[in-house]
Design an enzyme around this catalytic site. Sequence first.
Site, PDB file in Angstrom:
ATOM      1  N   ALA A 154      19.411  25.901 -42.071  1.00  0.00           N
ATOM      2  CA  ALA A 154      20.036  24.644 -41.680  1.00  0.00           C
ATOM      3  C   ALA A 154      21.463  24.946 -41.233  1.00  0.00           C
ATOM      4  O   ALA A 154      22.022  26.000 -41.557  1.00  0.00           O
ATOM      5  CB  ALA A 154      20.032  23.663 -42.844  1.00  0.00           C
ATOM      6  N   GLY A 211      16.262  26.577 -44.282  1.00  0.00           N
ATOM      7  CA  GLY A 211      15.449  25.624 -43.548  1.00  0.00           C
ATOM      8  C   GLY A 211      14.461  26.286 -42.616  1.00  0.00           C
ATOM      9  O   GLY A 211      13.376  25.746 -42.370  1.00  0.00           O
ATOM     10  N   GLU A 236      11.552  27.126 -44.676  1.00  0.00           N
ATOM     11  CA  GLU A 236      10.848  25.897 -45.042  1.00  0.00           C
ATOM     12  C   GLU A 236       9.984  25.387 -43.886  1.00  0.00           C
ATOM     13  O   GLU A 236       8.903  24.825 -44.106  1.00  0.00           O
ATOM     14  CB  GLU A 236      11.857  24.841 -45.482  1.00  0.00           C
ATOM     15  N   GLU A 271      19.646  29.294 -50.580  1.00  0.00           N
ATOM     16  CA  GLU A 271      20.550  28.155 -50.705  1.00  0.00           C
ATOM     17  C   GLU A 271      21.466  28.237 -51.916  1.00  0.00           C
ATOM     18  O   GLU A 271      22.601  27.738 -51.887  1.00  0.00           O
ATOM     19  CB  GLU A 271      19.740  26.843 -50.761  1.00  0.00           C
TER      20      GLU A 271
END
Length: 279
Positions: A66, A111, A114, A134
């Site tokens: 992200a 991300g 994911e 993270e």
Amino acid sequence: MDYSTLLIEERDGVTTVTVSRPPARNALSGRVLAELDHFLSGVLTGPAPGGIILTGAPGPAFIAGADIREMAAMTPEEGERFGSLGQRVTRLIEEVPCPVVACVDGYALGGGCEVVLACDFAYATRRSVFGQPEVVLGLIPGFGGCVRLQRLVGPAVARELIYTGRHVDAPEALRLGLVTAVFEDRGGMLAAARAVLDRVAGNSATAVALAKAAVNGSRGVTVAAGLAVELDAFREAFTTEDAREGTAAFLAKRPPAFPSRTRPVRTPPSVTGEPLLHH
């Protein structure tokens, strides 16, 4: 929507979606997520391709994660909205009625990892690296990593990967089941993904959609509950023109001409539950 961070290419029934933010290593900004949401919502409500290849623009990363620059300034409320959008996109990947194959070349972290977890399966080049780092930023996976990773590799391994934030190279990713095949280069990987989706596209699109819904709908539930989901999908298959055509073609020893190859495919709520777009 005019896409500024996605490249969409359609060829012979297969759509390739490329996340393209090379200066940011294809990181998932709010704009990228909004564009993925728009594209996938269109697939869910309109004619679906035979399959989707999801990849990143060539460079060091598939999707580096992200967008940290955006997240650094977020309030808790903004963080919740950002996480909600990321979760919506990964759920849409699961809910579209066609297979979505992640083609990973480089870093797939946070991300990016994911997104891979939400796809039907993933191919990777040998140089690829996976991870949920993270915690190094004082955050946790927010786009479904805490939920999907344990379903794929088991709770203990998922905890170890999430708590440490360590990276996993392509051979270990293959051993853990994060990817289904590892290739020497990007070209070979993309060719293999297209070949497998070409094969899928020759089958009943309705049956593939029902099978995808049954596989996803039976994860994380008891055997009895999973069998109930499967039976709903099995029954639904008998209502379709494709089932009549497929069985007739088999008995006549001719290739099937499935009607669903040229029509929008809808998986009924009895199999999928309430569609995401209605949530």
